[in-house]
Write an enzyme that holds these catalytic residues in place. Structure first.
Site, PDB file in Angstrom:
ATOM      1  N   LYS A 116       0.813  -1.225   0.000  1.00  0.00           N
ATOM      2  CA  LYS A 116       0.000   0.000   0.000  1.00  0.00           C
ATOM      3  C   LYS A 116       0.845   1.273   0.000  1.00  0.00           C
ATOM      4  O   LYS A 116       0.458   2.280  -0.602  1.00  0.00           O
ATOM      5  CB  LYS A 116      -0.948   0.007   1.206  1.00  0.00           C
ATOM      6  N   LYS A 158      -1.985   2.350   8.825  1.00  0.00           N
ATOM      7  CA  LYS A 158      -2.441   1.250   7.974  1.00  0.00           C
ATOM      8  C   LYS A 158      -1.307   0.260   7.741  1.00  0.00           C
ATOM      9  O   LYS A 158      -0.151   0.645   7.589  1.00  0.00           O
ATOM     10  CB  LYS A 158      -2.926   1.773   6.622  1.00  0.00           C
ATOM     11  N   GLY A 165     -10.249  -3.859   4.913  1.00  0.00           N
ATOM     12  CA  GLY A 165     -10.654  -3.113   6.101  1.00  0.00           C
ATOM     13  C   GLY A 165      -9.932  -3.513   7.361  1.00  0.00           C
ATOM     14  O   GLY A 165     -10.245  -3.024   8.450  1.00  0.00           O
ATOM     15  N   HIS A 235     -14.672  -0.261   9.201  1.00  0.00           N
ATOM     16  CA  HIS A 235     -14.061  -0.367   7.877  1.00  0.00           C
ATOM     17  C   HIS A 235     -14.563  -1.575   7.078  1.00  0.00           C
ATOM     18  O   HIS A 235     -14.005  -1.888   6.021  1.00  0.00           O
ATOM     19  CB  HIS A 235     -12.528  -0.418   7.975  1.00  0.00           C
ATOM     20  N   GLU A 275     -10.028   2.694  -4.928  1.00  0.00           N
ATOM     21  CA  GLU A 275     -10.828   3.183  -3.805  1.00  0.00           C
ATOM     22  C   GLU A 275     -10.377   4.588  -3.414  1.00  0.00           C
ATOM     23  O   GLU A 275      -9.181   4.825  -3.223  1.00  0.00           O
ATOM     24  CB  GLU A 275     -10.714   2.228  -2.618  1.00  0.00           C
ATOM     25  N   GLU A 290      -6.492   3.069  -1.932  1.00  0.00           N
ATOM     26  CA  GLU A 290      -5.784   1.864  -2.327  1.00  0.00           C
ATOM     27  C   GLU A 290      -6.356   1.341  -3.629  1.00  0.00           C
ATOM     28  O   GLU A 290      -7.410   1.798  -4.101  1.00  0.00           O
ATOM     29  CB  GLU A 290      -5.873   0.788  -1.246  1.00  0.00           C
ATOM     30  N   ASN A 292      -7.434  -2.349  -5.427  1.00  0.00           N
ATOM     31  CA  ASN A 292      -7.689  -3.769  -5.197  1.00  0.00           C
ATOM     32  C   ASN A 292      -7.540  -4.535  -6.501  1.00  0.00           C
ATOM     33  O   ASN A 292      -8.239  -4.260  -7.478  1.00  0.00           O
ATOM     34  CB  ASN A 292      -9.092  -3.976  -4.627  1.00  0.00           C
ATOM     35  N   ARG A 294      -8.423  -7.360  -7.732  1.00  0.00           N
ATOM     36  CA  ARG A 294      -9.315  -8.528  -7.750  1.00  0.00           C
ATOM     37  C   ARG A 294     -10.747  -8.083  -7.987  1.00  0.00           C
ATOM     38  O   ARG A 294     -11.047  -6.888  -8.054  1.00  0.00           O
ATOM     39  CB  ARG A 294      -9.248  -9.250  -6.404  1.00  0.00           C
ATOM     40  N   VAL A 297     -16.337  -7.840  -3.617  1.00  0.00           N
ATOM     41  CA  VAL A 297     -17.566  -8.460  -3.122  1.00  0.00           C
ATOM     42  C   VAL A 297     -18.782  -7.774  -3.743  1.00  0.00           C
ATOM     43  O   VAL A 297     -19.757  -8.417  -4.139  1.00  0.00           O
ATOM     44  CB  VAL A 297     -17.646  -8.363  -1.584  1.00  0.00           C
TER      45      VAL A 297
END
Length: 454
Positions: A116, A158, A165, A235, A275, A290, A292, A294, A297
């Site tokens: 990150k 972080k 999260g 989160h 995000e 960040e 992601n 992939r 959800v």
């Protein structure tokens, strides 16, 4: 095109991937732990392979077991779903070394964006706005203290290897920093095997908005609009919707263009999500949080408003095919919401509630989609995520989408031995005045819980 795909996951996402594979005429291989031997995806897949006992480290996180299953069954590609090994650069590298296609970005891209702190630097170099904070991983508690003073409180610590999260701590003053630093570092080491932390300014009363991108191996990249994921608890996302309500058009355009620019800058391939945190009015600035690497959800809400099957596009891109559409061909329509129904008890601080499901009747009706792996007689175990179902609703406008989502949740019948769910809590959120007026932020759920406890 692949003839056989192994799905390196479980639950609803394994079913989701298997269904698209079947539509593409691709043979599917499901993998399962001992606890999941009677799961829905095991029944649906063309072949199923047992890969270990219930603990994820011995099954769904076991790279040797997954590679051996792929080799035994002749799988040419592996779809990782989300979670588990979906953003593990080592897994993607091992797949490649065994002649198996990893359905996702290249290992080098996953490694760079998965760190990150490195991702912040890469995206800043590409011209994306990032929050003030550390230039890289913090070297010591003293470094954290000095960086926090320069950044200005509140700040958020972080985990460099974090995600989903987890591995975060908001610090509102210097008195709490060193304690939070030690605790977050210990948590990161235990969960991610990497105790490096970075720090950035924490934005109060912000909105969490993400942009979905698709990129092929031929230099083409598009965005599929944005999703508002501001309804969270610690989160963890609870409700998502697309498009983000009350988002100024100029901000929407800038965020989506930034996401595409960032993806192209690192040679991204596949489906990815950028995000962003959006500060409250009047500024309403956005900054990258960040990336992601992939499927998310909450991808169904994007599918519902665009009509594009994201899993299908992932597979086609991994097979080397170019995108069959351009940016101008994507025309989102209507409003979609997703409500995550978890086996958790809101009255006990959302504690997981494993047990045997004695009743499970998902809702239906016009423009309602339910992604689930559960059924009456299924035992919700303690070893995995507590997600039972994603109840999604689409309508031409937000008012009707809210009414439809509420109706679907009310219609949902789920009960079990010791099982409690978040279904009714989600209905409470849908009825919250701030949420209905699209004036909510990431502080909404915390405020609701505090008010109820008070």
């Amino acid at each position: 095109m692949f003839s056989t795909v192994l799905i390196a996951n479980r639950g609803e996402i394994a079913l989701r991937v298997a269904r698209t594979c079947r539509e593409l005429g691709i043979r599917t291989v499901a993998v399962h732990s001992t606890a999941d031997r009677d799961s829905a995806v095991v029944r649906l897949a063309d072949e199923a392979v047992h890969i270990g006992p219930p603990p994820a480290k011995a099954s769904y996180l076991s790279i040797p077991a997954l590679i051996e299953a792929a080799r035994r069954t002749g799988a040419q590609a592996i779809h990782p779903g989300y979670g588990f090994l979906s953003e593990d650069a080592d897994f993607a590298e091992v797949c490649a070394s065994n002649g198996i296609t990893f359905i996702g970005p290249a290992p080098s891209v996953i490694a760079r964006l998965g760190d990150k702190a490195a991702c912040r630097a890469l995206m800043a170099a590409a011209g994306l706005p990032v929050l003030p904070g550390s230039a890289g991983p913090l070297s010591s508690p003293a470094d954290a203290k000095e960086t926090a003073q320069q950044t200005g409180y509140p700040v958020i610590l972080k985990a460099v290897a974090g995600g989903g999260g987890r591995g975060m701590a908001v610090v509102r003053g210097s008195d709490d920093l060193l304690t939070a630093y030690a605790a977050t570092r210990a948590h990161a080491r235990a969960v991610f095997g990497d105790d490096r932390l970075y720090l950035e300014r924490y934005v109060e009363n912000a909105r969490h908005i993400e942009v979905q991108v698709l990129c092929d191996a031929h230099g083409a990249a598009v965005h599929l609009g944005e999703r508002d994921c501001s309804v969270q608890r610690r989160h963890q996302k609870l409700i998502e919707e697309s498009p983000a309500p009350n988002l100024p058009p100029r901000l929407r355009t800038a965020m989506c263009e930034a996401a595409v620019r960032g993806a192209l800058a690192v040679g991204y391939e596949g489906a990815g999500t950028f995000e962003f945190v959006v500060s409250p009015a009047p500024e309403q600035d956005f900054h990258l949080m960040e990336v992601n690497c992939r499927l998310q959800v909450e991808h169904p809400v994007t599918e519902l408003v665009t009509g594009i099957d994201l899993v299908r596009e992932q597979i086609l891109i991994a097979a080397g095919l170019p995108l069959s559409f351009g940016q101008d061909d994507i025309r989102p329509r209507g409003v979609a919401l997703e409500c995550r129904v978890n086996a958790e008890d809101p009255a006990r601080d959302f504690a997981p509630t494993p047990g045997l499901l004695t009743e499970f009747t998902p809702p239906g009706g016009p423009f309602v989609r339910v992604d689930t792996h559960a059924f009456a007689g299924w035992r919700v175990g303690p070893d995995y995520d507590s997600l039972l179902a994603k109840v999604c609703a689409w309508a031409p406008d937000r008012e009707r989408a809210l009414a439809r989502a509420d109706r679907a949740l009310e219609e949902f019948r789920v009960a079990g031995e010791g099982v409690r769910t978040t279904k009714d809590f989600l209905r409470t959120v849908l009825g919250n005045p701030a949420f209905r007026a699209a004036g909510h932020t990431t502080s909404l759920v915390g405020g609701m819980v505090a008010a109820e406890e008070g």
